[in-house]
Design a protein around this motif. Structure first.
Motif, PDB file in Angstrom:
ATOM      1  N   ASN A 241      -3.512   5.209  -8.622  1.00  0.00           N
ATOM      2  CA  ASN A 241      -2.718   3.676  -9.418  1.00  0.00           C
ATOM      3  C   ASN A 241      -2.861   2.660  -8.705  1.00  0.00           C
ATOM      4  N   LEU A 242      -3.712   2.610  -7.940  1.00  0.00           N
ATOM      5  CA  LEU A 242      -4.122   0.926  -7.384  1.00  0.00           C
ATOM      6  C   LEU A 242      -4.965   0.215  -8.590  1.00  0.00           C
ATOM      7  N   VAL A 243      -5.501   0.816  -9.397  1.00  0.00           N
ATOM      8  CA  VAL A 243      -6.463   0.299 -10.466  1.00  0.00           C
ATOM      9  C   VAL A 243      -6.056   0.947 -11.829  1.00  0.00           C
ATOM     10  N   SER A 244      -5.972  -0.113 -12.830  1.00  0.00           N
ATOM     11  CA  SER A 244      -5.743   0.351 -14.065  1.00  0.00           C
ATOM     12  C   SER A 244      -6.815   1.060 -14.932  1.00  0.00           C
TER      13      SER A 244
ATOM     14  N   PHE B  28       0.857  -1.289  -0.044  1.00  0.00           N
ATOM     15  CA  PHE B  28      -0.098  -0.031   0.231  1.00  0.00           C
ATOM     16  C   PHE B  28       0.848   1.126  -0.107  1.00  0.00           C
ATOM     17  N   PRO B  29       1.698   1.313   0.852  1.00  0.00           N
ATOM     18  CA  PRO B  29       2.562   2.516   0.765  1.00  0.00           C
ATOM     19  C   PRO B  29       3.329   2.709  -0.617  1.00  0.00           C
ATOM     20  N   ARG B  30       3.723   1.809  -0.978  1.00  0.00           N
ATOM     21  CA  ARG B  30       4.694   1.726  -2.475  1.00  0.00           C
ATOM     22  C   ARG B  30       3.632   2.203  -3.441  1.00  0.00           C
ATOM     23  N   ILE B  31       2.588   1.669  -3.539  1.00  0.00           N
ATOM     24  CA  ILE B  31       1.432   1.874  -4.743  1.00  0.00           C
ATOM     25  C   ILE B  31       0.838   3.199  -4.389  1.00  0.00           C
ATOM     26  N   LEU B  32       0.301   3.629  -3.209  1.00  0.00           N
ATOM     27  CA  LEU B  32      -0.454   4.730  -2.889  1.00  0.00           C
ATOM     28  C   LEU B  32       0.163   5.807  -2.327  1.00  0.00           C
ATOM     29  N   GLY B  33       1.453   5.747  -1.924  1.00  0.00           N
ATOM     30  CA  GLY B  33       2.159   6.757  -1.153  1.00  0.00           C
ATOM     31  C   GLY B  33       1.852   6.431   0.514  1.00  0.00           C
ATOM     32  N   LYS B  34       2.812   7.100   1.284  1.00  0.00           N
ATOM     33  CA  LYS B  34       2.709   7.048   2.501  1.00  0.00           C
ATOM     34  C   LYS B  34       1.377   7.618   3.383  1.00  0.00           C
ATOM     35  N   SER B  35       0.954   8.670   2.852  1.00  0.00           N
ATOM     36  CA  SER B  35      -0.244   9.334   3.605  1.00  0.00           C
ATOM     37  C   SER B  35      -1.369   8.485   3.224  1.00  0.00           C
ATOM     38  N   LYS B  36      -1.721   8.089   2.023  1.00  0.00           N
ATOM     39  CA  LYS B  36      -3.072   7.714   1.726  1.00  0.00           C
ATOM     40  C   LYS B  36      -3.102   6.193   2.097  1.00  0.00           C
ATOM     41  N   ALA B  37      -1.837   5.520   2.205  1.00  0.00           N
ATOM     42  CA  ALA B  37      -1.666   4.112   2.724  1.00  0.00           C
ATOM     43  C   ALA B  37      -1.989   4.318   4.251  1.00  0.00           C
TER      44      ALA B  37
END
Length: 254
Positions: free
Chosen positions: A173-176, A145-154
């Motif tokens: 960017n979780l969904v294409s 989640f941090p890798r895909i969404l970034g720290k704050s949103k994760a």
């Protein structure tokens, strides 16, 4: 009867979660059956692409809490079953696509993030209410989640139980790609069937290169999460939170 069904469309293997009465929730047997379905598809030379989806309006509401609290399995065995399911997602050699046809909750959301591609129905959402249940991140989400969404949103999702809409998942960017319900048969499945016709060995080789340096991190994340989850699941805090959740659910069904 298993809640996991399998359908073949050429070289595309579709694994379907079919427990519509419980919004496609998974009990421990469902976890084991899903693990087996993933591994069987990975070992089948007639399969190039694997898709996971749900029946009806839900992708999956995640863990069947009533079943989880039944005591059918020891905590150690229950965690072993969960660990094996998560490993089945991130160790697959073949292309794995989540077709999220509705809400994805808990383990359903975290394992979807382990797939190579996610397509989501426009009214779907992703929800990981772990801290509200006194639990912790699982499904390697503390890494992914941090890798895909970034720290704050994760952090908002894993710590503060944020419910992420499909549109927001696309933005982060979780969904294409998003699709409407009437496009599933006309657009999404034909697209995946076409993917399954791509050169097989090229798909396998390219995925191996993309995943090579991530495998050890996923193994470590899964191991640490399972250890912590077993501690949390046996805590008084988690037991009370689960009982309160079940009471709220019971009242909402009256």
């Amino acid at each position: 009867m298993s809640v996991i069904k399998v359908e073949n469309r050429g070289r595309l293997r579709i694994i379907i979660i079919d427990n519509i009465r419980k919004r496609n929730a998974l009990n421990r047997q469902g976890y084991m059956d899903l693990t087996k379905a993933l591994r069987d598809a990975d070992a089948d030379d007639s399969v190039s692409v694997i898709a996971v989806t749900g029946v009806g309006d839900f992708y999956s509401s995640g863990n069947d809490l009533v079943s989880a609290m039944s005591g059918e399995y020891t905590p150690e065995r229950a965690m072993e079953i969960l660990r094996d399911l998560i490993r089945a997602f991130f160790t697959l050699r073949k292309i794995l696509i989540a077709v999220v046809n509705g809400p994805a909750i808990g383990i359903a959301a975290t394992t979807a993030a382990l797939c190579d591609v996610i397509y989501a129905e426009k009214d779907a959402y992703f929800y990981t209410p772990f801290t509200s249940l006194g639990l912790c991140a699982e499904g390697c989400s503390s890494l992914t989640f941090p890798r895909i969404l970034g720290k704050s949103k994760a952090s908002e999702m894993l710590l503060l139980n944020h419910k992420m809409s499909a549109q927001e998942a696309l933005q982060f960017n979780l969904v294409s790609e998003l699709f409407s319900r009437n496009e599933l048969e006309s657009k999404i499945w034909p697209k995946l069937e076409a993917f399954a016709k791509l050169p097989y060995n090229s798909l396998i080789a390219t995925k191996r290169l993309m995943k090579k340096f991530e495998q050890e991190e996923l193994e470590a994340a899964n191991r640490e999460e399972i250890i912590t989850l077993m501690e949390r699941a046996q805590s008084e805090e988690s037991f009370q939170a689960a009982m309160e959740f079940l009471q709220r659910k019971k009242k909402s069904n009256l």
